[in-house]
Design a protein around this motif. Structure first.
Motif, short mmCIF file in Angstrom:
data_model
loop_
_atom_site.label_atom_id
_atom_site.label_comp_id
_atom_site.label_asym_id
_atom_site.label_seq_id
_atom_site.Cartn_x
_atom_site.Cartn_y
_atom_site.Cartn_z
N ALA A 46 0.80 -1.22 0.00
CA ALA A 46 0.00 0.00 0.00
C ALA A 46 0.84 1.28 0.00
CB ALA A 46 -0.94 0.00 1.21
N THR A 47 1.89 1.31 0.79
CA THR A 47 2.70 2.53 0.92
C THR A 47 3.59 2.68 -0.31
OG1 THR A 47 2.78 2.06 3.29
CG2 THR A 47 4.27 3.75 2.46
N SER A 48 3.55 3.86 -0.90
CA SER A 48 4.31 4.12 -2.13
C SER A 48 5.80 3.90 -1.94
CB SER A 48 4.08 5.55 -2.62
OG SER A 48 2.74 5.72 -3.00
N ASP A 50 7.38 2.04 0.30
CA ASP A 50 7.66 0.61 0.51
C ASP A 50 7.50 -0.17 -0.80
OD1 ASP A 50 8.18 1.10 3.17
OD2 ASP A 50 6.16 0.49 3.84
N ARG A 51 6.46 0.19 -1.58
CA ARG A 51 6.23 -0.47 -2.86
C ARG A 51 7.40 -0.22 -3.81
NH1 ARG A 51 1.46 1.21 -3.65
NH2 ARG A 51 1.98 3.09 -4.79
N LEU A 52 7.87 1.03 -3.88
CA LEU A 52 9.01 1.36 -4.74
C LEU A 52 10.27 0.64 -4.28
CD1 LEU A 52 10.18 2.94 -7.09
CD2 LEU A 52 10.54 4.87 -5.51
N ALA A 53 10.49 0.56 -2.99
CA ALA A 53 11.67 -0.15 -2.45
C ALA A 53 11.60 -1.64 -2.82
CB ALA A 53 11.76 0.03 -0.95
N CYS A 54 10.43 -2.21 -2.73
CA CYS A 54 10.24 -3.62 -3.09
C CYS A 54 10.51 -3.84 -4.58
CB CYS A 54 8.82 -4.07 -2.73
SG CYS A 54 8.44 -5.77 -3.17
#
Length: 178
Positions: A46-48, A50-54
């Motif tokens: 959900a968190t932008s 965290d999503r980008l880091a993943c």
């Protein structure tokens, strides 16, 4: 039980067992699928940030595996071209090109004769312009002698055999020899 029937039974089961190469191919395909699935799972975060880091982390892993050669990325056109090139040959362990569930098998191939000759037993041997070589395996005759440039249609027949129609004439049975 006599020894000979037991030997035949053991031989039959050995033929049914998957080859180590096929098992390794399946493991590699599952491993590649897992790498893609892990990357795609990043979309659910959900968190932008965290999503980008993943996505960055998983793309780096995937890129490293592509660079090392442990994962290959091919498009559908490459797979189809490889299937056509291998048409008539026994599979050599690459399940991606033989897997009917992933796009099917090639049913027929059209080509042109580069050269045609007869062997010592009077059967035709055809070299096609694509580099493949086909040998007649039945006793049928071809009405008019094949020449360079004549078109052929090779189709799959029963029991993994093949038929070749030369210039629209009735088909003969052939086997790919190269």
């Amino acid at each position: 039980m006599p020894a000979r029937p037991l030997l035949h039974l053991v031989s039959a089961f050995a033929l049914l067992a998957p080859s180590p190469a096929l098992a390794a191919d399946r493991r590699a395909a599952a491993d590649q699928s897992q790498a893609i699935d892990t990357l795609l799972a990043c979309r659910k975060i959900a968190t932008s940030a965290d999503r980008l880091a993943c996505v960055d982390r998983e793309l780096d892993r995937l890129s490293a595996r592509i660079d090392s050669g442990s994962i290959a990325v091919v498009d559908k056109a490459q797979v189809e071209r490889q299937r056509r090139e291998q048409f008539g040959l026994a599979p050599r362990g690459s399940a991606i090109f033989a897997n009917e569930a992933n796009g099917g098998t090639v049913k027929e191939v059209r080509g042109a004769i580069a050269s045609a000759s007869t062997d010592a037993s009077g059967k035709w041997v055809f070299s096609l312009q694509d580099g493949s070589r086909w040998h007649q395996i039945d006793d049928y005759t071809i009405g008019s002698a094949p020449r360079a440039g004549t078109t052929v249609l090779i189709t799959r027949a029963a029991l993994n055999s093949f038929k070749m129609s030369v210039g629209g004439q009735p088909a003969i049975r052939v086997r790919r020899t190269g």
